[in-house]
Enzyme design. Structure first.
Site: not given
Length: 506
Positions: A259, A293
């Site tokens: 990720e 993010c």
């Protein structure tokens, strides 16, 4: 605003840790709070030599845990979720103090942990295989799923406990132990979360070594990446980190779940509800001081409404309460540290050099009061085109505004970055929404309509494409990453027909 004194924050951290069952032993490495730039505590770090011992203990636990029925494994996760509910405020306090999240966002992060536990408990009775029609009479063909092995987790500072819980809750019900290397910037909340899981493990009689946390520097993470005892390495961080991790795990034929970076955009069409749009943009772009993010970093606005949208967002930014995250009413807390501040200032300067205009924000607050804490005003920057600085992720609250004329142009701008995590479109036109969701629309792993780019729910798989790494965590069928699949053929015919009509008679 007066920022909290060091002893006030230290006392709050110590009390929260104690209630979670952590007996903190002082060491040589300071844990610095971004709230005031002062130490919260000191810890002894582990080193690379501790990693293999932890992985070996986890491997021993795996040999027992994989044989425990999955619904029983779910009972452990259920108990962990109950403890998280009991200590929600304690964990949220530590998250706020360590990474600067405002209280509601810190509590929201712990709620994500509770939610994934609930999801995983249900999943423990739904690890379904399938039956497949065999071409041979008297045969049954099926797939079964089995525990994979030890899962290594490397997490980032911005979600210091939630991302670990996504991996851990699902790994545990799938039959896998977890060895966790948290960010060295946020070890206290990690120790507290791990202590609560240790308590649940002891109460449920689960094997020791099922959950371990390794507090240390990059050498610990590197050793975890290289360990052959780690079947799946789940790593959250920058694209640069992913480029180092992925090949090393692949070289030893391990699995990786990455990720990585995001450069998330929203498209705003002329039919959009601009009140709703403004609220969605401001939370996604300025929340967590731009350190998610999934933070919105670009807004691609139709030329007919770009001026109005820019003015609305700039006005909202001017009203944002900036300050201590533990003070009621604050909406924007600090950056994690000086390097993040320097990166933001460098990006703003580069944007100006590439034709950009800083409409609002970019300044620093409280520098005299707390020279080692970095509070900034979220910035809105109008850009004439998608330049190099816009295509690069800067982990700070900078929102670039880009104009477009046609929806095809807007989609092309959305996709014309290396990252592919999250995206959204604000529109009142169903056809525009469907176009954005289509196969030739947004190329991101998360594609939203009339909400921002951040704030994902745990029921859906979380992750993205391209330089975001391709990993999927949390909901949907992300559990398959934590298990191995076996294809089974059962012959009950009393004969031995071969597939594809092959004959082989001896």
């Amino acid at each position: 605003m007066t920022l909290p004194a060091a002893d006030e924050l230290q006392s709050a951290a110590e009390k929260a840790l104690g209630r979670c069952g952590v007996d903190l032993q002082a060491g040589e490495h300071d844990v610095v709070s971004p709230v005031n730039g002062r130490p919260l505590a000191s810890l002894r770090w582990q080193d690379a030599g501790d990693v293999e011992a932890a992985v070996a203990r986890a491997g021993e636990a795996f040999r027992t845990w994989r044989t425990v029925p999955a619904p029983v494994r779910g009972g452990l996760v259920r108990r962990f979720g109950e403890l998280l509910r009991e200590h929600k405020d304690d964990l949220a306090t530590l998250v706020s103090l360590e990474v600067g999240k405002i209280t509601s966002e810190a509590r929201g992060e712990v709620q994500e942990m509770i939610d994934i536990c609930e999801f995983a408990v249900g999943l423990s009775r739904q690890l379904y295989g399938r039956t497949i029609s065999s071409e041979r009479p008297g045969h049954r063909l099926m797939e079964t799923w089995h525990p994979l092995g030890v899962v290594g987790v490397i997490s980032a500072f911005n979600f210091p406990v939630a991302v670990w819980s996504w991996n851990t809750a699902i790994a545990l019900v799938c039959g896998d132990p977890v060895v966790w290397k948290p960010s060295e910037l946020a070890p206290l909340s990690a120790l507290a979360a791990a202590a609560l899981l240790d308590r649940a493990i002891a109460e449920q009689g689960a094997p020791e070594g099922l959950s371990q946390v390794l507090v240390g520097g990059p050498d610990v993470g590197e050793a975890l990446v290289g360990s052959r005892g780690i079947a799946l390495l789940s790593a959250t961080g920058s694209t640069r980190m992913g480029r180092a991790v992925g090949p090393r795990v692949a070289d030893r034929f391990g699995r990786s779940l990455l990720e990585l970076g995001g450069n998330n955009a929203a498209v705003v069409t002329p039919s959009a509800d601009l009140d709703l749009t403004t609220r969605g943009i401001v939370f996604s772009a300025a929340g967590t001081a731009g350190q998610r993010c999934t933070t919105m970093r670009r807004v691609i606005v139709h030329a007919d409404v770009v001026d109005e949208v820019t003015e609305r967002v700039a006005a909202a930014y001017g009203r944002l309460p900036i300050g201590s995250p533990v003070q009621e009413g604050t909406l924007v807390g600090p950056l994690i540290g000086g390097r993040a501040y320097d990166a933001m200032q460098a990006a703003l300067e580069e944007a100006r050099a590439q034709g950009g205009e800083v409409v609002v924000g970019g300044g620093r607050r409280f520098a005299d009061e707390a020279p080692d804490a970095y509070y900034v005003e979220p910035a809105v920057v109008r850009m004439p085109a998608q330049t190099d600085v816009v295509r690069r992720e800067t982990f700070a609250p900078i929102l670039y505004v880009l104009p477009y004329r046609t929806l095809d142009e807007a989609i092309a701008l959305n996709n014309d970055v290396p990252q592919g995590l999250s995206s959204s479109i604000f529109t009142g036109d169903q056809a525009e929404a469907e176009r954005f969701l289509a196969a030739d629309g947004s190329d991101c792993g998360i594609v939203n309509v009339n909400i921002g780019t951040s704030g994902a729910e745990i029921g859906g798989a979380f992750g993205g494409e391209k330089e975001t790494g391709g990993g999927r965590e949390s909901g949907s069928d992300a559990w398959k990453s934590y298990m191995r699949r076996a294809t089974n053929t059962i012959n009950y015919s009393g004969e031995l027909p071969l597939a594809q009509g092959v004959t082989f008679t001896v």
